[in-house]
Structures are given as C-alpha cells and as structure tokens.
Motif scaffolding. Structure first.
Motif, short mmCIF file in Angstrom:
data_model
loop_
_atom_site.label_atom_id
_atom_site.label_comp_id
_atom_site.label_asym_id
_atom_site.label_seq_id
_atom_site.Cartn_x
_atom_site.Cartn_y
_atom_site.Cartn_z
N ILE A 1 4.44 -10.53 -4.57
CA ILE A 1 3.51 -9.61 -5.24
C ILE A 1 4.03 -8.18 -5.14
CG2 ILE A 1 1.52 -11.10 -4.73
CD1 ILE A 1 0.77 -9.14 -2.48
N GLU A 2 3.83 -7.40 -6.18
CA GLU A 2 4.20 -5.98 -6.11
C GLU A 2 3.62 -5.24 -7.32
OE1 GLU A 2 4.67 -3.47 -4.71
OE2 GLU A 2 6.66 -2.62 -4.67
N GLY A 3 3.35 -3.97 -7.09
CA GLY A 3 3.00 -3.06 -8.17
C GLY A 3 3.87 -1.82 -8.01
N SER A 4 4.84 -1.65 -8.90
CA SER A 4 5.76 -0.51 -8.79
C SER A 4 5.00 0.80 -8.96
CB SER A 4 6.85 -0.60 -9.87
OG SER A 4 7.59 -1.78 -9.69
N TRP A 5 5.68 1.91 -8.78
CA TRP A 5 4.97 3.19 -8.90
C TRP A 5 4.61 3.44 -10.37
CZ3 TRP A 5 8.85 7.61 -7.12
CH2 TRP A 5 9.90 7.70 -8.03
N VAL A 6 3.79 4.47 -10.57
CA VAL A 6 3.22 4.73 -11.89
C VAL A 6 4.30 4.93 -12.95
CG1 VAL A 6 1.77 6.35 -13.18
CG2 VAL A 6 1.11 5.66 -10.87
N LEU B 1 -12.30 2.36 -1.62
CA LEU B 1 -10.92 2.07 -2.04
C LEU B 1 -10.93 0.95 -3.07
CD1 LEU B 1 -9.30 1.76 1.52
CD2 LEU B 1 -9.21 3.79 0.06
N LYS B 2 -9.95 1.00 -3.97
CA LYS B 2 -9.78 -0.12 -4.91
C LYS B 2 -8.50 -0.86 -4.53
CE LYS B 2 -11.90 1.51 -9.23
NZ LYS B 2 -12.56 2.73 -8.79
N ILE B 3 -8.60 -2.18 -4.39
CA ILE B 3 -7.44 -2.99 -4.00
C ILE B 3 -7.29 -4.14 -4.99
CG2 ILE B 3 -6.44 -4.42 -2.17
CD1 ILE B 3 -7.98 -2.73 -0.15
N CYS B 4 -6.06 -4.48 -5.34
CA CYS B 4 -5.82 -5.56 -6.30
C CYS B 4 -6.35 -6.88 -5.74
CB CYS B 4 -4.33 -5.67 -6.61
SG CYS B 4 -3.71 -4.20 -7.47
N LYS B 5 -6.98 -7.66 -6.62
CA LYS B 5 -7.67 -8.88 -6.17
C LYS B 5 -6.70 -9.91 -5.61
CE LYS B 5 -11.94 -8.82 -8.76
NZ LYS B 5 -12.66 -9.28 -9.94
N LYS B 6 -5.54 -10.04 -6.24
CA LYS B 6 -4.59 -11.06 -5.78
C LYS B 6 -4.19 -10.83 -4.32
CE LYS B 6 -3.35 -14.01 -9.14
NZ LYS B 6 -4.44 -13.77 -10.06
N VAL B 7 -4.14 -9.60 -3.91
CA VAL B 7 -3.78 -9.29 -2.52
C VAL B 7 -4.91 -9.71 -1.59
CG1 VAL B 7 -2.89 -7.52 -0.97
CG2 VAL B 7 -2.61 -7.23 -3.44
N LEU B 8 -6.13 -9.45 -2.04
CA LEU B 8 -7.29 -9.79 -1.20
C LEU B 8 -7.48 -11.31 -1.07
CD1 LEU B 8 -9.71 -7.04 -2.56
CD2 LEU B 8 -8.58 -7.07 -0.33
N GLU B 9 -6.92 -12.04 -2.03
CA GLU B 9 -7.02 -13.52 -1.96
C GLU B 9 -5.96 -14.14 -1.05
OE1 GLU B 9 -6.61 -14.53 -6.07
OE2 GLU B 9 -8.57 -13.71 -6.59
N ILE C 1 -2.36 -1.49 -4.88
CA ILE C 1 -3.54 -0.87 -5.50
C ILE C 1 -3.22 -0.56 -6.97
CG2 ILE C 1 -4.38 0.08 -3.32
CD1 ILE C 1 -3.18 2.79 -4.12
N PRO C 2 -4.27 -0.41 -7.80
CA PRO C 2 -4.00 -0.12 -9.22
C PRO C 2 -3.37 1.26 -9.42
CG PRO C 2 -6.35 -0.50 -8.81
CD PRO C 2 -5.69 -0.54 -7.49
N ASN C 3 -2.75 1.45 -10.59
CA ASN C 3 -2.09 2.74 -10.87
C ASN C 3 -3.06 3.92 -10.79
OD1 ASN C 3 0.41 1.64 -11.16
ND2 ASN C 3 0.50 1.81 -13.39
N SER C 4 -4.29 3.72 -11.28
CA SER C 4 -5.26 4.83 -11.25
C SER C 4 -5.52 5.27 -9.80
CB SER C 4 -6.57 4.41 -11.91
OG SER C 4 -7.06 3.26 -11.23
#
Ligand code: SF4
Length: 367
Positions: free
Chosen positions: A78-83, A125-133, A162-165
């Motif tokens: 899993i990963e979310g690159s920078w904005v 805080l907002k956290i991506c759901k896949k991480v929380l699962e 976390i999401p880009n926003s």
C-alpha cells in the motif's frame, strides 16, 4: 522480539539481508495465519531507490519471500505518493509493479482510496480505509533527511496513508503535530528501515549517502530515535518524535534499548561512492578502506556541523577507515580503527550523533 529491541544488519545485498534479519527476529511468530498484512514502503516520488528517496524494492521482495515461506499469504503493498506525483507511476518506476506481477501481490493506491475520520485525543484525522482494515502493518521507511522536519523515517512514513487533501492540511499545521497524532492512530506492527543509501538533505532524493544497513524493530519512536542519531540528530531536535513519545506511541530512550547487530564483521571498506556534496563535505577527511556505514555517518555529521556553521572551524585532519589500523597519526580519528590518532571516537561504527559531539568539541584544536 521485544519493543525495546533494535535489530541492525549490515551489508549490500538487501534481499538476503532482510530475510536473515526477519529470521533472527523470528518475525513470523508474531503474525497469525489469515491476518491481512500490508507492506507500506516510501514511494513518495516516482524515482528509483538508488536516488535516495524511495524504499529499495529488494527489501519488500525479501519480506514477501519470507512471509510466503511461512505460509503467510494475505499480503498487499500500500502507498500514497506525495501530492505532486501519482502512486501508480511510483509503483512502476520504483520496481513494485514487477514484484506485484512476480508474486501475485496486489498494489493498493491509497491516493484513490476512501478515507475515514478518526479522532485522537481531540485531534480529528482522516486515514485511508484500506490501511485501517490492515491487521499487521509492516512499515518500510527510508532513513533520510527532510528539508522541513530535518529527518524522516518510521513515524513520518505513515503520512503516505492519508488522502492528498489531508497531506496539504498537515503542511498547513507545520507537520510535526499531525504526524505525531497520526502515529497514535495508526499502529505499526513492524518497522523495517531502508538505511542503505538515504538522502543527505531532501526527502525527494538526489544526494544519496551510502549507509549499507537495514534496521528493524516494533517501536517506531525508538526506531526513529535510533535512526535520527545515525544522521546526527537527537530526538529533541525532531519535534514529532518527542511528541509521539509524549502521546504514548513508544519509548525513545536509547540507553534503555537493546541493540542487536548482525554481519558487523562483514563490513568492508572502499565501497563508498561520494556524491558531489558528500565529496565537498569530506574535503579534509582522509579515508582509507572506510566502511560505508562509518563514512556515511561521517558525511551526515559533517553536514550537521556545516548547517550549524561549525564546519569551517574544524582545523585538524580527520582520519577514518581500516587502512589506519595500528597507525600513529596526528589528528582526529573516527571509529575504533583510528585508535592511533591524537584523539579518536570509539565505535564500530560510531553514530553520526556521537561524531557531531566529538567534532564539536574538537573544532578548536584540542590541547
Ligand atoms: S571503525 Fe573501522 S571497521 Fe568499524 S565501521 Fe568504522 S571503518 Fe569499519
């Protein structure tokens, strides 16, 4: 494996190193069959790991091989690159597409995931759901410097979850506080740090410094405190580490840590390839068969001294490396190999933080 343990393996073969490390730590004993396991590398930008910004894919591959060999198969990356970049591009350029195909491991682009609101001690805080699962989060940060927070490693790597926003919002909050609260909300089960060649000054790479080691442990606060010392910082200088400790995320007292090292005898000299900036910082350094773990630490230490305006005051020559064993030398020695110098710093290798303290006291010639 206890939370106060830090495991360090030296070498230049990341795939075998990380498998050895996990074997030594008996990592599989802590993972139940059927658990959802997620590997979270640092793919902040779409650049190959040799540039010092992203996690070496062979580390992820070694971990996947280890898990599969222990019949642990519910794995994703899993990963979310920078904005400023797209995760899909980073997966491809950083070599993770290939791993995914080879082992049939899904890649999850967190930039495209939904987020969930979490409240941590009054902080929203907002956290991506896949991480929380995820049941078992394996954090794979790169040990490197950061132009805003000075240092980035285990705790800050969670910002990719976390999401880009939300990433933009963290920057407006000065990064340190939200990073610390995020680490309270998101527990890492294991942290495996790529300390092979992280960047000297920026999180986006370009100035990699060879350090030739992989570091692992359960406690991200302790791992970050230890890793910060390897590039010349105390935890007090990195506000989010101290804050995470205050929030109860982990323990940051190196004196209470149990450091276990492997392959220390396999370190060899001559491998270090200094970049342009590293070569400039090392102008007054005499190196002979210096191990890259030692020399890399010295480059970080010299960079800290330059940032503090103290480098130019260093007058004595600095010696480092196995080539100076049993030699009597007039100057400052780094590491046990240079015990014949007028003054030398013990350690094999010493941390960059110890080098900073040693060189700070030596910047006026020692009488
Ligand atoms: S003290 Fe000598 S042997 Fe030890 S890491 Fe440094 S150069 Fe290598």
């Amino acid at each position: 494996m206890r939370p106060d343990e830090i495991h360090v393996i030296y070498g230049t073969q990341p795939l075998t190193m990380v498998k050895d490390l996990l074997d030594q730590m008996k990592a599989a004993d802590h993972i139940d069959q059927g658990m959802k396991i997620a590997l979270k590398p640092n793919l902040v930008v779409a650049k190959p790991s040799r540039e010092g910004a992203t996690t070496t894919p062979a580390i992820a591959e070694g971990i996947i091989q280890y898990l599969l060999e222990h019949n642990l198969r519910n794995i994703s990356i899993i990963e979310g690159s920078w904005v400023g970049d797209q995760t899909a591009r980073a997966f491809k350029i950083c070599g993770y597409d290939e791993i995914s195909r080879k082992y049939q491991i899904p890649l999850v682009d967190l930039q495209k995931d939904d987020a969930q609101n979490i409240s941590v001690q009054g902080q929203s805080l907002k956290i991506c759901k896949k991480v929380l699962e995820t049941d078992y989060l394996i954090n794979l940060p790169v040990l490197k410097a950061h132009c805003q927070t000075l240092f980035t490693c285990a705790l800050k790597n969670l910002k990719g979850c976390i999401p880009n926003s939300e990433k933009r919002r963290y920057h407006s909050l000065g990064l340190h506080k939200p990073i610390a609260y995020l680490s309270k909300a998101l527990k890492t089960s294991l942290n495996v740090v790529d300390a092979l060649n992280g960047d000297l000054t920026f999180e986006e790479g370009g100035n990699p410094i060879q350090m030739d080691r992989i570091i692992a442990g359960q406690d991200p606060v302790l791992i970050d405190t230890y890793c910060a010392s390897l590039i010349g910082y105390t935890k007090e200088e990195i506000a989010y580490i101290s804050l995470a400790e205050q929030l109860g995320v982990g323990m940051g007292e190196l004196a209470r840590a149990h450091v276990v090292e492997y392959n220390r005898d396999l370190q060899n000299g001559t491998a270090f390839q200094p970049s342009k900036k590293a070569a400039r910082l090392a102008e007054r350094v005499h190196a002979s068969d210096a191990c890259s773990a030692c020399f890399g630490g010295l480059i970080h230490a010299l960079n800290r001294l330059e940032e503090n305006g103290q480098l130019r005051q260093l007058e004595e020559p600095i010696y480092i490396g196995q080539g100076y064993k049993n030699q009597v030398l007039s100057g400052l020695g780094i590491g046990n190999c240079t015990s014949g110098c007028t003054h030398y710093l013990k350690g094999c290798p010493p941390s960059a933080l110890d080098m900073v303290h040693f060189l700070e006291t030596a910047k006026s010639p020692i009488k």
